[in-house]
Design a protein around this motif. Sequence first.
Motif, PDB file in Angstrom:
ATOM      1  N   ILE A  99       0.838  -1.203   0.000  1.00 43.93           N
ATOM      2  CA  ILE A  99       0.000   0.000   0.000  1.00 43.93           C
ATOM      3  C   ILE A  99       0.876   1.257   0.000  1.00 43.93           C
ATOM      4  O   ILE A  99       0.655   2.180  -0.781  1.00 43.93           O
ATOM      5  N   GLU A 100       1.879   1.285   0.859  1.00 39.13           N
ATOM      6  CA  GLU A 100       2.756   2.458   0.962  1.00 39.13           C
ATOM      7  C   GLU A 100       3.521   2.702  -0.336  1.00 39.13           C
ATOM      8  O   GLU A 100       3.613   3.838  -0.807  1.00 39.13           O
ATOM      9  N   ARG A 101       4.075   1.632  -0.903  1.00 40.35           N
ATOM     10  CA  ARG A 101       4.895   1.804  -2.110  1.00 40.35           C
ATOM     11  C   ARG A 101       4.066   2.242  -3.310  1.00 40.35           C
ATOM     12  O   ARG A 101       4.524   3.055  -4.109  1.00 40.35           O
ATOM     13  N   VAL A 102       2.874   1.708  -3.447  1.00 40.54           N
ATOM     14  CA  VAL A 102       2.018   2.140  -4.552  1.00 40.54           C
ATOM     15  C   VAL A 102       1.605   3.593  -4.338  1.00 40.54           C
ATOM     16  O   VAL A 102       1.641   4.404  -5.260  1.00 40.54           O
ATOM     17  N   HIS A 103       1.247   3.936  -3.106  1.00 35.82           N
ATOM     18  CA  HIS A 103       0.851   5.314  -2.792  1.00 35.82           C
ATOM     19  C   HIS A 103       1.986   6.294  -3.059  1.00 35.82           C
ATOM     20  O   HIS A 103       1.768   7.393  -3.585  1.00 35.82           O
TER      21      HIS A 103
END
Length: 195
Positions: free
Chosen positions: A62-66
């Motif tokens: 989630i963090e990396r895509v965001h």
Amino acid sequence: MILLNAFLGWLVTDGYGAYRDHPRRQRCLAHLIRKARALAVGHYGAGSGFGRDLVRDLRRLIERVHDGDDPAAIKRLIAGIKWNCQCNRHEVDTKVRGLAGEILNDWDAVIAFVADPDLPPTNNDAERALRHAVISRRISFGTRSDEGSRFYAASLSVIDTCRKRRTDPWAYAYALITAARSNNLLPTIPAQVAI
């Protein structure tokens, strides 16, 4: 089912089976993270390394895509999550086996948000939007008829849509009732008002 057949957008869903056939669906990662955390801390017996790793990796995804990280790093993380689930699909522990199988069986919906950064990875926004209606229903004991329930649901939807479009819901309701009483064409909800 009428709603699901008529809805053309993306659904962000929990694991409820009725949603499985919708062609544009994102699985809510918050629900999967909660299940993995329950495994990790031992709610179902001994703690699970699979649960701990899954919580960490789904949050990282989630963090990396965001953050718009390197696509190759995201791809490696996705491959690692899938591999971890495949390794645990036949685990002796039924809860570990169940969660790994659930993720693999719904794989395309689990990672749909990766290809579309505007797609939310969780249904938290929808659940927050429903929170007041659920509390109201609980303390008022609901409505007395199916018609009343449909009216209540439609009213809440119109009010929330007006608020999201920064339009006064009560002014719109007044215009709607006035047009209906005069047998005029019913107005649509106004487009978002510029700030």
